[in-house]
Design a protein around this motif. Structure first.
Motif, short mmCIF file in Angstrom:
data_model
loop_
_atom_site.label_atom_id
_atom_site.label_comp_id
_atom_site.label_asym_id
_atom_site.label_seq_id
_atom_site.Cartn_x
_atom_site.Cartn_y
_atom_site.Cartn_z
N ALA A 15 3.06 -76.89 41.95
CA ALA A 15 4.45 -76.57 41.64
C ALA A 15 5.38 -77.14 42.71
N ASP A 16 6.57 -77.57 42.32
CA ASP A 16 7.56 -78.06 43.28
C ASP A 16 8.45 -76.92 43.79
N LEU A 17 8.80 -75.99 42.92
CA LEU A 17 9.66 -74.87 43.28
C LEU A 17 9.05 -73.60 42.71
N VAL A 18 9.19 -72.50 43.42
CA VAL A 18 8.62 -71.23 42.96
C VAL A 18 9.62 -70.10 43.26
N GLY A 19 9.85 -69.26 42.28
CA GLY A 19 10.68 -68.07 42.45
C GLY A 19 10.03 -66.90 41.74
N ILE A 20 10.46 -65.69 42.09
CA ILE A 20 9.86 -64.49 41.51
C ILE A 20 10.96 -63.58 40.97
N ALA A 21 10.77 -63.11 39.75
CA ALA A 21 11.70 -62.18 39.11
C ALA A 21 10.98 -60.86 38.86
N SER A 22 11.66 -59.76 39.11
CA SER A 22 11.14 -58.46 38.71
C SER A 22 11.41 -58.26 37.22
N MET A 23 10.57 -57.52 36.55
CA MET A 23 10.66 -57.43 35.10
C MET A 23 11.88 -56.66 34.61
N GLU A 176 2.74 -56.42 41.81
CA GLU A 176 4.13 -56.21 42.19
C GLU A 176 4.47 -57.07 43.40
N LEU A 177 5.43 -57.95 43.21
CA LEU A 177 5.83 -58.90 44.25
C LEU A 177 7.32 -58.75 44.55
N GLU A 178 7.71 -59.09 45.77
CA GLU A 178 9.11 -59.03 46.16
C GLU A 178 9.90 -60.09 45.40
#
Length: 339
Positions: A15-23, A176-178
């Motif tokens: 992956a080039d970019l990674v982000g995390i969203a809460s549901m 569960e991730l920040e």
């Protein structure tokens, strides 16, 4: 695994970019587009962007090599590279004892059409209260909710790293991730309308827009004529419903269009169609505009547009391929016209 560890792992996998969203950020999503119905106990969505090589657009820009963007910049990413990356990331998450779902592209079995309406007679919910299979994850909205960038006026997802040049894959997981904050950096889309001006089919309205609320933020993009977009994307000529399509009636292998040098329909590549227009407005013109404004981090030694863009003359006496006489110099970053 921490969020930082997950991101580092995803990048190491491709992956080039990674982000995390809460549901909870998907609250208010239409039932047919709500990923919480896919994994009700999911806590996080990991969203990854994969760059489309600027060079993959070069052959279309010059009018000499069309298959590379369809294969390497479109289908190869969507159906090969991205699935391998998200699958391998899910393996590591499963080894930690959490379920994870690899989603490398929108489901080809989705129950809704591109305009969001249910496909008539296609599928039914398995019980009351559930959406019909398959739920469609809106990948651009997912990337927005993961803080990776903006949705531009053309509805293309824009990042500060690559502008409109990326495709998106996601992983749903019970881990569960920040989450990352919603993007609040320098404005990426300034509504210059380069996308609408350069679109060969005029598919992006300059006056009508769509507004949605995403995690408390109002997001707006131009209304897209999806039927025209589909026709011009393949190089065909749009006609009104009931009056035939861009291909010669009764022969779907023969093209008569306004934006293609091909007289016969090219075959599919990696299970995807023919990007004959090469995303002229929504990607190329947008990218050129953003690069000229200096808002893309992935910088190059030379400007993308180095010659006048090509166009096709389908008139009876036309010579098929010729230089666009209505060429607009504002989409070129040269100080003077090329010879």
């Amino acid at each position: 695994m921490t969020s930082a560890e997950v991101k580092a792992l995803a990048k190491s996998l491709g992956a080039d970019l990674v982000g995390i969203a809460s549901m909870d950020r998907f609250e208010g999503a239409p039932k047919q587009m709500d990923p919480r119905y896919i994994m009700p106990e999911a806590k996080s969505m990991i969203v990854m962007c994969f760059r489309v090589m600027r060079g993959s657009l070069r052959g279309i820009e010059e009018g000499t090599f069309f298959s590379n963007y369809s294969a390497m910049g479109y289908g190869g990413l969507t159906y090969n590279y991205i699935p391998m990356t998200v699958i391998n990331l899910c393996k590591h998450i499963e080894d930690e004892g959490y379920e994870a779902i690899p989603i490398g592209h929108q489901s080809d079995w989705r129950a809704i059409t591109n305009d969001g309406s249910l496909r008539e007679g296609y599928s039914v919910p398995v019980e009351p209260g559930k959406p019909a299979p398959d739920v469609m994850v809106h990948l651009r909205i997912a990337a927005y909710l993961a803080g990776l960038g903006e949705i531009g006026y053309s509805k293309m997802f824009l990042t500060p790293e690559f502008g409109p040049r990326q495709r998106i894959g996601v992983v749903l997981t019970e881990m569960e991730l920040e989450p990352d904050p919603i993007y609040d950096g320098p404005k990426l889309c300034n509504k210059c309308m380069a996308c609408a001006d350069a679109c060969p089919g005029g598919c992006i309205s300059k006056t009508k827009t769509v507004k949605v609320t995403l995690a408390g933020h109002e997001v707006e993009w131009g209304e897209i004529d999806l039927k025209k977009c589909s026709d011009y994307f393949r190089g065909g000529e749009y006609t009104e419903p009931g009056k035939g399509d861009g291909y010669m009636e009764g022969r779907d292998d023969i093209i008569k269009g306004s934006h293609t040098p091909f007289t016969h329909k090219p075959k599919n590549l990696y299970n995807t169609g023919q990007a004959v227009c090469g995303a002229r407005g929504c990607t190329r013109a947008c990218m050129i505009s953003m690069e000229a404004r200096g808002v893309i981090k992935n910088q190059f030694k030379k400007p993308f547009r180095r010659n006048r863009p090509w166009q096709v003359d389908w008139s009876e006496n036309g010579n098929r391929t010729y230089i666009d006489p209505d060429y607009n110099a504002k989409y070129v970053t040269h100080e003077k016209e090329p010879d």
